[in-house]
Design an enzyme around this catalytic site. Structure first.
Site, PDB file in Angstrom:
ATOM      1  N   TYR A 198      -0.932  27.448  49.235  1.00 14.47           N
ATOM      2  CA  TYR A 198       0.419  27.977  49.049  1.00 14.47           C
ATOM      3  C   TYR A 198       1.260  27.085  48.135  1.00 14.47           C
ATOM      4  O   TYR A 198       1.982  27.571  47.266  1.00 14.47           O
ATOM      5  CB  TYR A 198       1.101  28.147  50.407  1.00 14.47           C
ATOM      6  CG  TYR A 198       2.272  29.096  50.374  1.00 14.47           C
ATOM      7  CD1 TYR A 198       2.081  30.477  50.504  1.00 14.47           C
ATOM      8  CD2 TYR A 198       3.567  28.636  50.183  1.00 14.47           C
ATOM      9  CE1 TYR A 198       3.150  31.358  50.460  1.00 14.47           C
ATOM     10  CE2 TYR A 198       4.644  29.512  50.138  1.00 14.47           C
ATOM     11  CZ  TYR A 198       4.428  30.867  50.278  1.00 14.47           C
ATOM     12  OH  TYR A 198       5.490  31.742  50.219  1.00 14.47           O
ATOM     13  N   LYS A 244       1.626  34.054  43.603  1.00 14.21           N
ATOM     14  CA  LYS A 244       0.914  33.213  42.641  1.00 14.21           C
ATOM     15  C   LYS A 244       1.073  33.655  41.185  1.00 14.21           C
ATOM     16  O   LYS A 244       0.729  32.904  40.265  1.00 14.21           O
ATOM     17  CB  LYS A 244      -0.593  33.194  42.977  1.00 14.21           C
ATOM     18  CG  LYS A 244      -0.915  32.510  44.279  1.00 14.21           C
ATOM     19  CD  LYS A 244      -0.658  31.022  44.177  1.00 14.21           C
ATOM     20  CE  LYS A 244      -0.694  30.312  45.501  1.00 14.21           C
ATOM     21  NZ  LYS A 244       0.293  29.245  45.615  1.00 14.21           N
ATOM     22  N   HIS A 279      11.502  24.647  50.174  1.00 13.94           N
ATOM     23  CA  HIS A 279      10.966  25.109  51.464  1.00 13.94           C
ATOM     24  C   HIS A 279       9.777  24.238  51.832  1.00 13.94           C
ATOM     25  O   HIS A 279       8.773  24.235  51.140  1.00 13.94           O
ATOM     26  CB  HIS A 279      10.512  26.571  51.382  1.00 13.94           C
ATOM     27  CG  HIS A 279      11.651  27.541  51.448  1.00 13.94           C
ATOM     28  ND1 HIS A 279      11.466  28.871  51.717  1.00 13.94           N
ATOM     29  CD2 HIS A 279      12.983  27.368  51.286  1.00 13.94           C
ATOM     30  CE1 HIS A 279      12.649  29.484  51.723  1.00 13.94           C
ATOM     31  NE2 HIS A 279      13.578  28.600  51.449  1.00 13.94           N
ATOM     32  N   PRO A 335       0.845  40.260  45.159  1.00 12.23           N
ATOM     33  CA  PRO A 335       1.968  39.324  45.299  1.00 12.23           C
ATOM     34  C   PRO A 335       1.941  38.475  46.567  1.00 12.23           C
ATOM     35  O   PRO A 335       2.742  37.543  46.691  1.00 12.23           O
ATOM     36  CB  PRO A 335       3.198  40.237  45.287  1.00 12.23           C
ATOM     37  CG  PRO A 335       2.696  41.568  45.715  1.00 12.23           C
ATOM     38  CD  PRO A 335       1.284  41.664  45.244  1.00 12.23           C
ATOM     39  N   TYR A 344       5.994  36.054  56.665  1.00 15.34           N
ATOM     40  CA  TYR A 344       4.962  37.037  56.325  1.00 15.34           C
ATOM     41  C   TYR A 344       4.526  37.675  57.644  1.00 15.34           C
ATOM     42  O   TYR A 344       4.049  36.962  58.533  1.00 15.34           O
ATOM     43  CB  TYR A 344       3.757  36.368  55.680  1.00 15.34           C
ATOM     44  CG  TYR A 344       4.019  35.808  54.280  1.00 15.34           C
ATOM     45  CD1 TYR A 344       3.731  36.566  53.149  1.00 15.34           C
ATOM     46  CD2 TYR A 344       4.535  34.528  54.086  1.00 15.34           C
ATOM     47  CE1 TYR A 344       3.948  36.068  51.867  1.00 15.34           C
ATOM     48  CE2 TYR A 344       4.757  34.020  52.809  1.00 15.34           C
ATOM     49  CZ  TYR A 344       4.462  34.795  51.708  1.00 15.34           C
ATOM     50  OH  TYR A 344       4.676  34.301  50.443  1.00 15.34           O
TER      51      TYR A 344
HETATM   52  C1  PHB Z   1       9.723  37.193  46.618  1.00 14.53           C
HETATM   53  O1  PHB Z   1      10.655  36.534  47.076  1.00 14.53           O
HETATM   54  O2  PHB Z   1       9.916  38.094  45.777  1.00 14.53           O
HETATM   55  C2  PHB Z   1       8.345  36.912  47.078  1.00 14.53           C
HETATM   56  C3  PHB Z   1       8.123  35.825  47.904  1.00 14.53           C
HETATM   57  C4  PHB Z   1       6.849  35.561  48.348  1.00 14.53           C
HETATM   58  C5  PHB Z   1       5.796  36.377  47.984  1.00 14.53           C
HETATM   59  C6  PHB Z   1       6.010  37.445  47.132  1.00 14.53           C
HETATM   60  C7  PHB Z   1       7.289  37.721  46.688  1.00 14.53           C
HETATM   61  O3  PHB Z   1       4.560  36.118  48.453  1.00 14.53           O
END
Ligand code: PHB
Ligand code: APR
Length: 390
Positions: free
Chosen positions: A384, A296, A72, A292, A200
């Site tokens: 990120y 990280k 990505h 989450p 997000y």
């Molecule tokens: C996930 O795909 O489980 C996931 C992706 C990004 C995040 C947290 C969890 O920030």
């Protein structure tokens, strides 16, 4: 039994460390309380920083990652019906790879036997002794039989509830913590993702995240109160909430389907200092937890053990303990930066119970600012994709 490095826990921290030790020719034994199936079956995040991908490449564990991982080059933020993309590749020259932690674990376990990585599963009642002397040991029971593993060093890779951190005296350990007044309700479903990259979303009703495991498997989350019960969340209610929170633009084309995993996880920031006590070294969740937001957790476990492995290799090559002496400070320097990013990104995107109209406007203003600022987007992008190890 005797080894050089006793590794407690076969999660990502413990297994990456064990593979690094095997590659360096340093004897190590992993002691894990659970079975392989249990450890591998835990559903966790799935975004690998560049450094994590690079380590899998160096270890020659990247065949499936290369075939099935999804690179990505950008990520997306949605708010107030708007969505914008942060072009991580353009801003930093780096990207992330979407590849579930479960897949990483499978690769690490599959390669363990062939590479002579020793793992003792179902090691119970584990106790650490002699940590501040020169000959520590680990006592445990397996199939009802008592064993003692003598070693030079103990690496506690045993997660948040492990024995490693608990073996450090209270007057030595300093703990920093923030518990958030909400959790994430997450599902996995065999449906194509709504978007080819993550979204997000900050919505007045709360945070939502659209993620994925593959082109046919999606992972979605919604922020929920800590008093929410999973039984009250039918798939239909969940999908309705995701759709609302993503907003009409970001949720366009959302494909619904039955969930095959559904769970609620609380959010916490936590750091324990120092990450060393005598011959005991903490790595991964044993020393720190991040919320989450930003994914990280596993990446931090990996950067810890990369540093620890380097320090152990220096010690065994030259009897030079400077790396071991510097491990805690070096690891914590990176940990605190990731803690800051995860905490900040959580604050930017979640609804807090004590938030008033002003606080909400501040979030929206910050998102609008980020949307229009290359500098602000660069800050997000470089965090990120993962900060350098140093
Ligand atoms: C996930 O795909 O489980 C996931 C992706 C990004 C995040 C947290 C969890 O920030
Ligand atoms: N004896 C032996 N093993 C133990 C003990 C014990 N007393 N206590 C815990 N363990 C094992 C657990 O069963 C688990 O398999 O240690 C392992 C710790 O693994 P994780 O909790 O995954 O921690 P870590 O390897 O640091 O991984 C950090 O991965 O699992 C995610 O949320 C986690 O993202 C974070 C990252």
């Amino acid at each position: 039994m005797r080894t050089k490095v006793a590794i407690i826990g076969a999660g990502p921290a413990g297994l990456f460390l064990a593979h690094l030790m095997a590659r360096a020719g340093i004897d190590a034994v992993v002691l894990e309380r659970r079975t392989r199936d249990y450890v591998e079956g835990r559903v966790r995040a799935g975004v690998l920083e560049q450094g994590t991908v690079a380590l899998m490449e160096q270890l020659g564990l990247d065949a499936r990652l290369k075939a099935e991982g999804l690179p990505h080059t950008g990520t997306n933020l949605a708010y107030d019906g708007e969505i914008f993309r942060i072009d991580m590749a353009a801003l930093t020259g780096a990207a992330v790879t979407v590849y579930g932690q479960q897949e990483v674990m499978r690769d690490l376990f599959d390669a363990a036997g062939p590479r002579g990585v020793q793992i003792v599963f179902e090691a119970e009642d584990l106790r650490l002794d002699g940590l501040t002397g020169n000959s520590p040991s680990v006592a445990y029971r397996k199939d009802g039989v008592a064993h003692t593993l003598a070693c030079d060093f103990v690496a506690a890779c045993d997660g948040f509830h492990g024995v490693g951190r608990a073996s450090i005296p209270d007057d030595v350990l300093k703990v920093y913590e923030r518990v958030y007044p909400f959790g994430w309700l997450g599902i996995l479903a065999e449906v194509p993702p709504v978007n080819h990259e993550l979204i997000y979303a900050n919505h007045a009703r709360g945070f939502a995240l659209a993620s994925m495991r593959s082109p046919t498997r999606s992972r979605y989350y919604v922020q929920v109160g800590l008093d929410e019960r999973i039984e009250d969340w039918s798939d239909e209610r969940f999908w309705d909430e995701v759709e609302t929170r993503l907003g009409p633009t970001a949720s366009a084309g959302l494909v619904r389907g039955p969930s095959f995993e559904k769970s609620i996880a609380p959010l916490r920031s936590f750091v324990a200092e120092p990450m060393r006590h005598g011959r005991l070294f903490l790595a991964g969740d044993a020393a720190h937890i991040v919320p989450p937001t930003g994914a990280k957790g596993m990446n931090l476990a990996v950067s810890d053990v990369a540093m620890l492995a380097e320090a152990l290799a220096l010690f065994y090559a030259d009897r030079d303990a400077s790396g071991l002496d510097g491990y805690s400070a070096r690891a914590l320097a990176r940990v605190w930066k990731a803690e800051r990013f995860s905490w900040w990104f959580t604050g930017l995107t979640h609804r807090f119970p004590d938030m008033d109209a002003f606080a909400r406007r501040m979030q929206v203003a910050e998102l609008a600012y980020i949307r229009g600022s290359r500098a602000a987007q660069t800050v997000i992008a470089e965090n990120y994709v993962g900060l350098p190890l140093r």
